[in-house]
Design a protein around this motif. Sequence first.
Motif, PDB file in Angstrom:
ATOM      1  N   ILE A 142      87.577  28.920  22.486  1.00  0.00           N
ATOM      2  CA  ILE A 142      87.476  28.384  23.736  1.00  0.00           C
ATOM      3  C   ILE A 142      89.012  28.237  24.222  1.00  0.00           C
ATOM      4  O   ILE A 142      89.123  28.433  25.382  1.00  0.00           O
ATOM      5  CB  ILE A 142      86.892  26.884  23.668  1.00  0.00           C
ATOM      6  CG1 ILE A 142      86.371  26.503  25.236  1.00  0.00           C
ATOM      7  CG2 ILE A 142      87.662  25.813  22.797  1.00  0.00           C
ATOM      8  CD1 ILE A 142      85.846  25.112  25.201  1.00  0.00           C
ATOM      9  N   ILE A 143      89.833  28.126  23.124  1.00  0.00           N
ATOM     10  CA  ILE A 143      91.233  28.026  23.507  1.00  0.00           C
ATOM     11  C   ILE A 143      91.924  29.438  23.692  1.00  0.00           C
ATOM     12  O   ILE A 143      92.688  29.869  24.503  1.00  0.00           O
ATOM     13  CB  ILE A 143      92.158  27.457  22.321  1.00  0.00           C
ATOM     14  CG1 ILE A 143      91.568  26.000  22.122  1.00  0.00           C
ATOM     15  CG2 ILE A 143      93.558  27.246  22.602  1.00  0.00           C
ATOM     16  CD1 ILE A 143      91.798  25.167  23.267  1.00  0.00           C
ATOM     17  N   ALA A 144      91.499  30.464  22.752  1.00  0.00           N
ATOM     18  CA  ALA A 144      92.069  31.933  22.815  1.00  0.00           C
ATOM     19  C   ALA A 144      91.577  32.489  24.098  1.00  0.00           C
ATOM     20  O   ALA A 144      92.351  32.982  24.815  1.00  0.00           O
ATOM     21  CB  ALA A 144      91.369  32.633  21.665  1.00  0.00           C
ATOM     22  N   THR A 145      90.288  32.273  24.721  1.00  0.00           N
ATOM     23  CA  THR A 145      89.876  32.935  25.977  1.00  0.00           C
ATOM     24  C   THR A 145      90.335  32.065  27.110  1.00  0.00           C
ATOM     25  O   THR A 145      90.147  32.763  28.232  1.00  0.00           O
ATOM     26  CB  THR A 145      88.425  33.170  25.673  1.00  0.00           C
ATOM     27  OG1 THR A 145      87.806  31.752  25.968  1.00  0.00           O
ATOM     28  CG2 THR A 145      88.071  33.896  24.586  1.00  0.00           C
ATOM     29  N   LEU A 146      90.666  30.856  26.672  1.00  0.00           N
ATOM     30  CA  LEU A 146      91.218  29.954  28.054  1.00  0.00           C
ATOM     31  C   LEU A 146      92.678  30.593  28.602  1.00  0.00           C
ATOM     32  O   LEU A 146      92.948  30.594  29.706  1.00  0.00           O
ATOM     33  CB  LEU A 146      91.668  28.715  27.660  1.00  0.00           C
ATOM     34  CG  LEU A 146      91.766  27.650  28.715  1.00  0.00           C
ATOM     35  CD1 LEU A 146      90.769  27.617  29.791  1.00  0.00           C
ATOM     36  CD2 LEU A 146      92.413  26.490  27.970  1.00  0.00           C
ATOM     37  N   ILE A 147      93.458  31.449  27.727  1.00  0.00           N
ATOM     38  CA  ILE A 147      94.617  32.184  28.021  1.00  0.00           C
ATOM     39  C   ILE A 147      94.544  33.225  29.110  1.00  0.00           C
ATOM     40  O   ILE A 147      95.234  33.086  30.248  1.00  0.00           O
ATOM     41  CB  ILE A 147      95.208  32.910  26.950  1.00  0.00           C
ATOM     42  CG1 ILE A 147      95.499  32.003  25.777  1.00  0.00           C
ATOM     43  CG2 ILE A 147      96.420  33.607  27.252  1.00  0.00           C
ATOM     44  CD1 ILE A 147      96.151  32.564  24.596  1.00  0.00           C
TER      45      ILE A 147
END
Length: 327
Positions: free
Chosen positions: A135-140
């Motif tokens: 969820i954090i990685a793809t938020l980039i």
Amino acid sequence: MTSLTSEDTMRTDVTAKLKNHGGLIALGLILIFNIIVTPNFLQTQTLAVNISQVATIAIVAMGMTLVIATGGIDLSVGAVMALSGALAPLIFLSDFGQAYPVLGLIGALFLPLVAALVCGLFNGVIVAVLRVQPIIATLILFISGRGIAQVLTNGNLQTFSYPEFSYLGTGKILGFPFQGWLALAIACLLFWVVNRTVFGRYLLAIGGNERAAKLAGGPVRQVKIGAYVICSVLSGLAGLIVVAINSASDAARNGNLMELDAIAAAVVGGALLQGGKAPIFGAILGAVIIQLVKYTLLANGVEDEVALIAKAAIILAAVYIQQARKE
């Protein structure tokens, strides 16, 4: 031991059927409601419009289903749609594209998908190699991808008249939209990949128990990266379809909130948020339900914002059913 009465057994059977076939039951109820209440619902034009709209959701939802099967999530699908949709007109409207129309068309179809592939590779490496939470990685890319698309287009709406490219979104085969047939072909291919290939077996194994899959010597990193790459490429394709339908590219709106639709369709279709299951045709079923709910509300004069609340309620119901199955 306490014996079950016939009434208890019947009640248990009904409950089990509701849990296992909730999507089909919901679809049936929506169809019945529209047939009775919504004007012109059974007309061919209405069917074509719904197929056209549901195809993009279904294509992205199938990719999202693969990512969810690994125990991950991809919030960048809408941004990838915007990026690929912005690139296509830039290519075939460029001086090179005008001078060499065939090469320009091929480039407009191919290069945006390459860009989408790179986005998927970026997401996959961050998740699988750097072990950042999905969820954090793809938020980039969720934040930056749409920004890149807007920079490429200077924030302007790109309009065009290019029948060869527009066929991707407006063409018909046997009277039905081309993108509907394309979504069905992709579903058949992915169903085969999930159920008949080594990649598919490891995909489900990782979602079921990643540690066990790794101890068994499975290529966990490669499979995870592959899932994110497929999801991004399908998102890029959906972005091209939206641009082709509208004969215009709007980086600010293309793919907006597609993350919500794709996740909702995948979960409603039977994908488990903890991973280990990839119902490809279930994703299509979920996409159809999501689209019909939106169409039903709009066709009966309900505000578009209410559709967002309805989608949230659908996700909540699907998650509840999943939890009930586990218990």
